[in-house]
Design a protein around this motif. Structure first.
Motif, PDB file in Angstrom:
ATOM      1  N   PHE A  50       0.852  -1.192   0.000  1.00  0.00           N
ATOM      2  CA  PHE A  50       0.000   0.000   0.000  1.00  0.00           C
ATOM      3  C   PHE A  50       0.888   1.242   0.000  1.00  0.00           C
ATOM      4  N   GLY A  51       0.536   2.207  -0.836  1.00  0.00           N
ATOM      5  CA  GLY A  51       1.338   3.422  -0.929  1.00  0.00           C
ATOM      6  C   GLY A  51       0.496   4.660  -1.148  1.00  0.00           C
ATOM      7  N   ILE A  52       1.031   5.789  -0.728  1.00  0.00           N
ATOM      8  CA  ILE A  52       0.400   7.099  -0.924  1.00  0.00           C
ATOM      9  C   ILE A  52       1.420   8.043  -1.540  1.00  0.00           C
ATOM     10  N   VAL A  53       1.007   8.768  -2.566  1.00  0.00           N
ATOM     11  CA  VAL A  53       1.835   9.815  -3.160  1.00  0.00           C
ATOM     12  C   VAL A  53       0.995  11.086  -3.227  1.00  0.00           C
ATOM     13  N   MET A  54       1.505  12.164  -2.661  1.00  0.00           N
ATOM     14  CA  MET A  54       0.821  13.453  -2.702  1.00  0.00           C
ATOM     15  C   MET A  54       1.793  14.505  -3.236  1.00  0.00           C
ATOM     16  N   SER A  55       1.340  15.299  -4.196  1.00  0.00           N
ATOM     17  CA  SER A  55       2.206  16.341  -4.740  1.00  0.00           C
ATOM     18  C   SER A  55       1.395  17.577  -5.087  1.00  0.00           C
ATOM     19  N   SER A  56       2.030  18.727  -4.948  1.00  0.00           N
ATOM     20  CA  SER A  56       1.435  20.018  -5.308  1.00  0.00           C
ATOM     21  C   SER A  56       2.488  20.849  -6.031  1.00  0.00           C
ATOM     22  N   THR A  57       2.068  21.503  -7.110  1.00  0.00           N
ATOM     23  CA  THR A  57       2.968  22.366  -7.884  1.00  0.00           C
ATOM     24  C   THR A  57       2.280  23.676  -8.183  1.00  0.00           C
ATOM     25  N   TRP A  58       3.011  24.774  -8.014  1.00  0.00           N
ATOM     26  CA  TRP A  58       2.509  26.110  -8.346  1.00  0.00           C
ATOM     27  C   TRP A  58       3.530  26.780  -9.265  1.00  0.00           C
ATOM     28  N   VAL A  62       5.556  34.231 -14.531  1.00  0.00           N
ATOM     29  CA  VAL A  62       6.899  34.455 -15.059  1.00  0.00           C
ATOM     30  C   VAL A  62       7.741  33.181 -15.048  1.00  0.00           C
ATOM     31  N   GLY A  63       7.122  32.037 -14.766  1.00  0.00           N
ATOM     32  CA  GLY A  63       7.820  30.760 -14.841  1.00  0.00           C
ATOM     33  C   GLY A  63       8.441  30.256 -13.558  1.00  0.00           C
ATOM     34  N   ASP A  64       8.377  31.028 -12.484  1.00  0.00           N
ATOM     35  CA  ASP A  64       8.870  30.518 -11.207  1.00  0.00           C
ATOM     36  C   ASP A  64       7.927  29.420 -10.714  1.00  0.00           C
ATOM     37  N   SER A  65       8.489  28.370 -10.100  1.00  0.00           N
ATOM     38  CA  SER A  65       7.666  27.257  -9.638  1.00  0.00           C
ATOM     39  C   SER A  65       8.121  26.755  -8.277  1.00  0.00           C
ATOM     40  N   ILE A  66       7.205  26.120  -7.578  1.00  0.00           N
ATOM     41  CA  ILE A  66       7.495  25.476  -6.307  1.00  0.00           C
ATOM     42  C   ILE A  66       6.710  24.170  -6.277  1.00  0.00           C
ATOM     43  N   THR A  67       7.356  23.090  -5.828  1.00  0.00           N
ATOM     44  CA  THR A  67       6.726  21.771  -5.807  1.00  0.00           C
ATOM     45  C   THR A  67       7.013  21.082  -4.490  1.00  0.00           C
ATOM     46  N   GLN A  86       9.968  15.679  -0.446  1.00  0.00           N
ATOM     47  CA  GLN A  86      10.893  16.417  -1.299  1.00  0.00           C
ATOM     48  C   GLN A  86      10.262  17.743  -1.695  1.00  0.00           C
ATOM     49  N   THR A  87      11.064  18.797  -1.691  1.00  0.00           N
ATOM     50  CA  THR A  87      10.605  20.107  -2.163  1.00  0.00           C
ATOM     51  C   THR A  87      11.600  20.616  -3.196  1.00  0.00           C
ATOM     52  N   THR A  88      11.077  21.127  -4.299  1.00  0.00           N
ATOM     53  CA  THR A  88      11.932  21.657  -5.360  1.00  0.00           C
ATOM     54  C   THR A  88      11.372  22.981  -5.850  1.00  0.00           C
ATOM     55  N   GLY A  89      12.253  23.802  -6.391  1.00  0.00           N
ATOM     56  CA  GLY A  89      11.846  25.090  -6.943  1.00  0.00           C
ATOM     57  C   GLY A  89      12.490  25.334  -8.292  1.00  0.00           C
ATOM     58  N   GLY A  90      11.772  26.009  -9.155  1.00  0.00           N
ATOM     59  CA  GLY A  90      12.290  26.356 -10.468  1.00  0.00           C
ATOM     60  C   GLY A  90      12.280  27.858 -10.668  1.00  0.00           C
ATOM     61  N   THR A 161       9.677  22.228   4.999  1.00  0.00           N
ATOM     62  CA  THR A 161       9.357  23.401   4.204  1.00  0.00           C
ATOM     63  C   THR A 161      10.322  23.577   3.045  1.00  0.00           C
ATOM     64  N   GLY A 162       9.888  24.330   2.043  1.00  0.00           N
ATOM     65  CA  GLY A 162      10.726  24.678   0.906  1.00  0.00           C
ATOM     66  C   GLY A 162      10.298  26.026   0.368  1.00  0.00           C
ATOM     67  N   THR A 163      11.187  26.699  -0.353  1.00  0.00           N
ATOM     68  CA  THR A 163      10.876  28.035  -0.855  1.00  0.00           C
ATOM     69  C   THR A 163      11.526  28.264  -2.216  1.00  0.00           C
ATOM     70  N   SER A 164      10.912  29.142  -2.992  1.00  0.00           N
ATOM     71  CA  SER A 164      11.455  29.551  -4.287  1.00  0.00           C
ATOM     72  C   SER A 164      10.842  30.899  -4.641  1.00  0.00           C
TER      73      SER A 164
END
Length: 248
Positions: A50-58, A62-67, A86-90, A161-164
């Protein structure tokens, strides 16, 4: 003899309306009773993974992103279930981002709904927002092989937490559930996802223009294949056969 038969028939006819009115009268089933009904069930030991995956992307105009992404996978070898975050930013052009001027009011009741609650409320133009909840059930009896989960371990009561340039994302574990929230910069809006206590919530508020938001929650279930010769299944069939002697 005929008198006896006629008395018997008259008694049966006289009793039929009473029986019909008490035994066959349709009644409305309460919501609380419907909530206890289940259309199907899974026998113990059938679920092997059993597994759960949750993700959100904004992503803003101007192309900046946060996931933000959180995942958990458990099987028979799992000792302690853990969420990995995991948190990533573009980075986009970084220029020309205007401040959102839209205002979204109300919606306090969205956080108290039962089951699956999804909402998108926008006070801007050119926005795209999606909320997805998926349940993937695989009955091939094969658990994911050599699954390696990576990221920061989310402890009970903790927050990652993560930031971009697009905003800030926070993933927290509290009250027996998981929550993922994004607060966009420049008053562009916010999004939230949470699962726990039998409820799933996905919501987005857009106050600026030309934003792209994606919320996704995926449940992955792998079930073992039980043949007719399975001991547990045969045991249950024997129990059902026993009901026949009781008149069922």
């Amino acid at each position: 003899m005929n008198t006896y038969r006629w008395l018997t028939v008259m008694c049966l006819v006289a009793s039929m309306p009473v029986y019909a009115s008490s035994g066959f009268k349709p009644i409305e089933v309460k919501d609380s009773e419907l909530a206890e009904l289940r259309g199907r069930y899974v026998m113990p030991g059938r679920i092997i993974s059993f597994g759960i995956v949750m993700s959100s992307t904004w992503t803003n105009a101007v192309g900046d992103s946060i996931t933000g992404k959180a995942s958990m996978q458990i099987d028979s070898s799992t000792i302690t279930p853990q969420f990995y975050v995991q948190t990533t930013g573009g980075t986009g052009t970084g220029t020309g981002q205007t401040t959102g001027t839209g205002t979204v009011t109300g919606g306090a009741g969205l956080g108290t709904g039962q089951g699956v609650v999804q909402s998108v409320r926008a006070a801007g133009d050119g926005n795209t927002a999606t909320n997805n909840v998926g349940i993937n059930i695989n009955e091939n009896g094969l658990a994911p092989a050599n699954l390696v989960q990576s990221g920061q371990v989310l402890v009970a009561g903790g927050t990652v937490t993560g930031t971009s340039g697009a905003g800030n994302v926070s993933v927290s574990a509290a009250n027996g559930g998981l929550q993922m929230a994004i607060q966009a910069n420049h008053n562009q809006g916010n999004s939230v996802q949470q699962i726990g206590g039998g409820n799933v919530l996905q919501g987005t508020v857009l106050q600026g223009n030309s934003n792209f938001v994606n919320n996704m929650t995926q449940l992955n279930v792998v079930m073992g294949s039980n043949g007719l010769n399975n001991g547990v299944l045969n045991c249950n069939l024997d129990q059902l056969k026993g009901l026949r002697t009781l008149g069922y």
